[in-house]
Design an enzyme around this catalytic site. Structure first.
Site, PDB file in Angstrom:
ATOM      1  N   SER A  82     -11.658 -27.160 -30.145  1.00 54.07           N
ATOM      2  CA  SER A  82     -12.025 -26.638 -31.466  1.00 54.07           C
ATOM      3  C   SER A  82     -12.330 -25.139 -31.485  1.00 54.07           C
ATOM      4  O   SER A  82     -12.459 -24.568 -32.559  1.00 54.07           O
ATOM      5  CB  SER A  82     -13.264 -27.390 -31.975  1.00 54.07           C
ATOM      6  N   TYR A  83     -12.444 -24.514 -30.324  1.00 52.97           N
ATOM      7  CA  TYR A  83     -12.873 -23.115 -30.341  1.00 52.97           C
ATOM      8  C   TYR A  83     -11.813 -22.204 -30.965  1.00 52.97           C
ATOM      9  O   TYR A  83     -10.626 -22.331 -30.688  1.00 52.97           O
ATOM     10  CB  TYR A  83     -13.171 -22.616 -28.916  1.00 52.97           C
ATOM     11  N   MET A  84     -12.310 -21.277 -31.756  1.00 57.18           N
ATOM     12  CA  MET A  84     -11.448 -20.284 -32.421  1.00 57.18           C
ATOM     13  C   MET A  84     -10.333 -20.945 -33.214  1.00 57.18           C
ATOM     14  O   MET A  84      -9.156 -20.559 -33.109  1.00 57.18           O
ATOM     15  CB  MET A  84     -10.886 -19.289 -31.402  1.00 57.18           C
ATOM     16  N   LYS A 108     -12.805 -29.742 -24.101  1.00 56.74           N
ATOM     17  CA  LYS A 108     -13.599 -30.783 -24.771  1.00 56.74           C
ATOM     18  C   LYS A 108     -12.855 -31.302 -25.984  1.00 56.74           C
ATOM     19  O   LYS A 108     -12.012 -30.595 -26.549  1.00 56.74           O
ATOM     20  CB  LYS A 108     -14.937 -30.215 -25.260  1.00 56.74           C
TER      21      LYS A 108
END
Ligand code: SF4
Ligand code: SF4
Length: 395
Positions: free
Chosen positions: A94-96, A120
């Site tokens: 989910s990052y960025m 993750k």
């Protein structure tokens, strides 16, 4: 002593330091480099003095200084960190907005076999999680990750059988070597349960000098059970860029409060590694340089001042105020999003997360409230911080 009174005692006593790393059964320190001269800004000659540790029963050997890639957009910083010898890198699907993994994969391409790489999933079912893992592997340009975490679990109930089956299936398929759970809060109940869970190899937990003493106990217990422990949020909210102009924070930043916080965490012998965020070469160099300088009385003094400075607005994500807001707002989550903006300088990330809340939570306003019902035992000014989130992020 009740947990509440124990927390108040902790606050009254100031900092509670973890046991010294000399007690470690799993650490091995490299030869120390010469301490830097006053004012020196580059890493000491001879390179960083890394400490290597073993991540529980996984047997993975990692540098105690790892790299949290969540807010890094410059791949050359990640690449240089790997070239200089950091061996643990953490990202998430989910990052960025889904783009962080692609950057990390490209940056670590040459070093993939030499590093431990984790990602993750926020998937809510086995099917969704495994589909996310396939996407992660594609973006990371690798056939496997070393650790795959269920992302951001704060209750035992959130680690469902279905999701644990996903972890097992991923291991069986060779898509991850080890299975983990990451947690921002709720550790008092969750970590002892994870420690006993044979399906979990590694726990990624928030941990820093502001946290109550029970964190040391649950981390030690999980370590004794053979779990690899990775610490995040080690700098207690960053404040690298946020609140620019605040003289207290500016001064602490200059005096090295963030690296003191990192070194405080590294003293805990139960930890395998840490994942501080680093967005530029200066931050990477600052952290690397500190690896050769032990935590000392000066650090302790800086952190005592830092604790006072951040107390009104730094949420430790302890979860103790859950359910107290009269409008049902998820206080802990909202305050974490403020930290993304104020502490990490990541306004977009904070706003993105805020706008993913339930629409009734996005539109709620503390200014319409007849009085705040949330009691924070740590002194966070909840209503003011929530109002700040609403002013910053709401449409
Ligand atoms: S506001 Fe206070 S009680 Fe609530 S989660 Fe944060 S630190 Fe805990
Ligand atoms: S002031 Fe805000 S956080 Fe406090 S009870 Fe009211 S809506 Fe909830």
């Amino acid at each position: 002593m009740s947990q509440k009174s124990s927390r108040r005692s902790f606050l009254a006593a100031g900092l509670v330091l973890p046991a010294a790393a000399s007690a470690s059964r799993s650490t091995q320190q490299s030869a120390p480099a010469a301490p830097p001269r006053p004012g020196q800004t580059s890493k000491p000659s001879g390179g960083p003095a890394f400490q290597y540790r073993t991540l529980g029963k996984t047997g993975l050997r990692v540098t105690s200084l790892g790299f949290g890639c969540m807010i890094t957009s410059d791949g050359s910083v990640v690449e240089r960190a790997a070239d200089l010898g950091i061996t643990y890198f953490d990202t998430a699907r989910s990052y960025m907005g889904g783009n962080n993994e692609r950057m990390v994969g490209a940056a670590l391409k040459r070093k993939r076999k030499d590093v431990v790489l984790s990602t993750k999933t926020e998937g809510n079912s086995k099917q969704e999680a495994l589909a996310q893992l396939d996407k992660s592997l594609q973006e990371l340009a690798t056939d496997y990750v070393d650790i795959w975490y269920l992302h951001g679990k704060t209750t035992i109930g959130a680690v469902t059988d279905d999701l644990v089956e996903a972890l097992q299936a991923a291991k069986k398929a060779g898509k991850t070597r080890f299975a983990g759970v990451s947690t921002h809060g709720g550790q008092q109940d969750l970590m002892p349960w994870l420690a006993k869970n044979p399906n979990i190899d590694v726990i990624l937990t928030s941990y820093n000098f502001t946290m109550p003493p029970f964190m040391d106990s649950v981390i030690a217990e999980a370590g004794k059970a053979g779990k690899g422990i990775v610490a995040m949020k080690v700098m207690a909210g960053g404040t690298r860029r946020g609140r620019a102009g605040d003289p207290g924070i500016e001064k602490l930043r200059r005096e090295g409060a963030l690296t003191s916080a990192l070194k405080w965490v590294l003293r805990n012998p139960s930890l395998g590694t840490t994942v501080p965020s680093m967005t530029d070469m200066d931050q990477l160099d600052a952290n690397l340089m500190q690896m050769s300088i032990p935590f000392g009385a000066a650090d302790e003094k800086i952190l005592a001042v830092h604790l006072r400075e951040i107390t009104p607005f730094y949420c430790r994500m302890c979860g103790e105020c859950a359910g107290q807001c009269r409008q049902g707002l998820p206080v802990e989550d909202v305050l974490r999003f403020v930290t993304y903006a104020d502490g990490y300088g990541q306004f977009s990330l904070g706003r993105e997360r805020y706008l993913q809340l339930h629409p009734s939570h996005v539109s709620a306003r503390c200014e319409n409230c007849p009085g705040c019902t949330v009691q924070c035992p740590y002194g966070v000014q909840v209503a003011a911080q929530m109002a700040r989130a609403q002013a910053l992020f709401a449409c």
